[in-house]
Design a protein around this motif. Structure first.
Motif, PDB file in Angstrom:
ATOM      1  N   VAL A 111      30.302  35.251  32.872  1.00 40.43           N
ATOM      2  CA  VAL A 111      30.965  36.399  33.492  1.00 40.43           C
ATOM      3  C   VAL A 111      30.955  37.539  32.483  1.00 40.43           C
ATOM      4  O   VAL A 111      31.613  37.460  31.436  1.00 40.43           O
ATOM      5  CB  VAL A 111      32.413  36.070  33.905  1.00 40.43           C
ATOM      6  N   SER A 113      32.086  41.137  31.509  1.00 40.51           N
ATOM      7  CA  SER A 113      33.301  41.845  31.890  1.00 40.51           C
ATOM      8  C   SER A 113      33.461  43.124  31.070  1.00 40.51           C
ATOM      9  O   SER A 113      32.760  43.349  30.088  1.00 40.51           O
ATOM     10  CB  SER A 113      34.499  40.908  31.664  1.00 40.51           C
ATOM     11  N   HIS A 141      39.947  49.682  35.605  1.00 43.04           N
ATOM     12  CA  HIS A 141      40.242  48.393  36.213  1.00 43.04           C
ATOM     13  C   HIS A 141      40.828  47.476  35.138  1.00 43.04           C
ATOM     14  O   HIS A 141      40.540  47.641  33.957  1.00 43.04           O
ATOM     15  CB  HIS A 141      38.977  47.731  36.777  1.00 43.04           C
ATOM     16  N   PHE A 147      40.028  44.571  33.849  1.00 43.07           N
ATOM     17  CA  PHE A 147      38.968  43.575  33.811  1.00 43.07           C
ATOM     18  C   PHE A 147      39.379  42.261  33.144  1.00 43.07           C
ATOM     19  O   PHE A 147      38.915  41.195  33.586  1.00 43.07           O
ATOM     20  CB  PHE A 147      37.718  44.148  33.156  1.00 43.07           C
ATOM     21  N   THR A 183      40.995  40.456  36.129  1.00 42.63           N
ATOM     22  CA  THR A 183      40.107  40.088  37.236  1.00 42.63           C
ATOM     23  C   THR A 183      39.036  39.097  36.789  1.00 42.63           C
ATOM     24  O   THR A 183      38.689  38.176  37.533  1.00 42.63           O
ATOM     25  CB  THR A 183      39.440  41.320  37.876  1.00 42.63           C
ATOM     26  N   SER A 184      38.534  39.243  35.579  1.00 39.26           N
ATOM     27  CA  SER A 184      37.520  38.302  35.110  1.00 39.26           C
ATOM     28  C   SER A 184      38.111  36.911  34.897  1.00 39.26           C
ATOM     29  O   SER A 184      37.440  35.899  35.154  1.00 39.26           O
ATOM     30  CB  SER A 184      36.865  38.805  33.834  1.00 39.26           C
ATOM     31  N   VAL A 188      38.278  35.557  38.371  1.00 39.92           N
ATOM     32  CA  VAL A 188      36.932  35.180  38.802  1.00 39.92           C
ATOM     33  C   VAL A 188      36.522  33.861  38.158  1.00 39.92           C
ATOM     34  O   VAL A 188      35.919  32.991  38.809  1.00 39.92           O
ATOM     35  CB  VAL A 188      35.922  36.297  38.472  1.00 39.92           C
ATOM     36  N   ASN A 224      31.122  41.499  36.403  1.00 36.06           N
ATOM     37  CA  ASN A 224      32.406  42.069  36.803  1.00 36.06           C
ATOM     38  C   ASN A 224      32.776  43.111  35.751  1.00 36.06           C
ATOM     39  O   ASN A 224      33.566  42.862  34.846  1.00 36.06           O
ATOM     40  CB  ASN A 224      33.482  40.983  36.893  1.00 36.06           C
ATOM     41  N   LEU A 281      29.878  42.009  41.282  1.00 38.89           N
ATOM     42  CA  LEU A 281      31.154  42.282  41.917  1.00 38.89           C
ATOM     43  C   LEU A 281      31.572  43.736  41.737  1.00 38.89           C
ATOM     44  O   LEU A 281      31.417  44.318  40.661  1.00 38.89           O
ATOM     45  CB  LEU A 281      32.233  41.372  41.310  1.00 38.89           C
ATOM     46  N   HIS A 282      32.062  44.319  42.810  1.00 39.28           N
ATOM     47  CA  HIS A 282      32.770  45.600  42.828  1.00 39.28           C
ATOM     48  C   HIS A 282      32.048  46.678  42.001  1.00 39.28           C
ATOM     49  O   HIS A 282      31.016  47.189  42.415  1.00 39.28           O
ATOM     50  CB  HIS A 282      34.197  45.380  42.352  1.00 39.28           C
ATOM     51  N   GLY A 289      37.028  43.405  45.113  1.00 40.05           N
ATOM     52  CA  GLY A 289      37.401  42.802  43.841  1.00 40.05           C
ATOM     53  C   GLY A 289      37.986  43.758  42.829  1.00 40.05           C
ATOM     54  O   GLY A 289      37.913  43.518  41.626  1.00 40.05           O
ATOM     55  N   TYR A 298      41.403  38.614  45.266  1.00 35.09           N
ATOM     56  CA  TYR A 298      40.902  37.245  45.224  1.00 35.09           C
ATOM     57  C   TYR A 298      41.921  36.225  45.736  1.00 35.09           C
ATOM     58  O   TYR A 298      41.588  35.053  45.901  1.00 35.09           O
ATOM     59  CB  TYR A 298      40.473  36.897  43.802  1.00 35.09           C
TER      60      TYR A 298
END
Length: 240
Positions: A11, A13, A18, A20, A23-24, A27, A63, A106-107, A207, A213
């Motif tokens: 991932v 990031s 954001h 991150f 969110t990461s 994810v 992401n 993503l996003h 996302g 999520y």
């Protein structure tokens, strides 16, 4: 790609506007639920050039929001976050996909790598600052799913989510929207899946934050997308 099962996932990031890290991390949890062993990094160059090292190809998950940041309102952030991929990173990412690797973007990934025309051809659609928009993040939006178009969305019903709905992206002609939401007088594809060379690419425009999520339909789609991208049956079982 027949016969593959979930394995390692990287991932990539980081970026602006954001959370991150949050969110990461989420994810990574979604990927773990789907059978992957994820790692998270903010070193974009190392992650991408490392794809050329050989061995088993990981699922690559992007992401992040890293681009050249020529838009003036981001000028104060350029020194920390501006990015132009090296030729080596571009070549490694291209070879990863064309050689049979999986890519889940993503996003904000559609905004990334804006000085590289090849990114649009790999991803299937990118943000253009002169046309692309999203409505304010001020309430739930309705996402319409096309469940008959692809295994990623089979049996998934329409759902509501609080998220940024990207629209008016510059898409390639072969993009088929698997879910969509309207703004600006038209529907905008929020999810697509493509085969590029021997590889598979999925873009999910949702996302923006962790609550996205937590929506069961969205979480299931991301898990399916990750598995499909590496050639595994989206809901487990025999590869497809």
């Amino acid at each position: 790609m027949d016969g593959r099962q979930p394995g390692p996932a990287v991932v990539v990031s980081g970026g602006v506007a954001h959370d991150f890290p949050a969110t990461s991390a989420e994810v990574a949890r979604v990927l773990t639920e789907a059978g992957f062993t994820p790692t998270v990094t903010e070193d974009v160059e190392a992650a991408l050039t490392g794809l050329a090292a050989g061995g088993a190809r990981p699922l690559l998950v992007l992401n992040l929001l890293r681009w050249t940041m020529q838009v003036e309102r981001y000028a104060h952030l350029r020194e920390r976050w501006s990015l132009s991929l090296s030729p080596e990173a571009r070549a490694a990412l291209t070879a990863h996909v064309h050689g049979g690797g999986g890519l889940l973007a993503l996003h904000g990934a559609s905004i990334c790598f804006d000085d590289w025309p090849g990114w649009r051809e790999l991803l299937g659609g990118v943000w253009r600052w002169d046309r692309s928009t999203h409505p304010p993040l001020d309430g739930a939006v309705r996402v319409t799913v096309a469940p008959d178009r692809h295994p990623l969305v089979a049996g998934v019903r329409d759902f509501d989510v609080v998220d940024e709905v990207y629209g008016f992206l510059d898409r390639t002609d072969d993009v088929v929207g698997l879910m969509s939401s309207p703004h600006g007088g038209t529907d905008h594809p929020l999810l697509w899946a493509r085969e590029v060379g021997a590889g598979r690419v999925v873009y999910d425009a949702l996302g923006h934050h962790v609550p996205s999520y937590a929506v069961p339909e969205h979480r299931r789609i991301v898990q399916r997308a990750a598995r499909w991208a590496v050639g595994a049956q989206p809901d487990g079982g025999a590869p497809g």
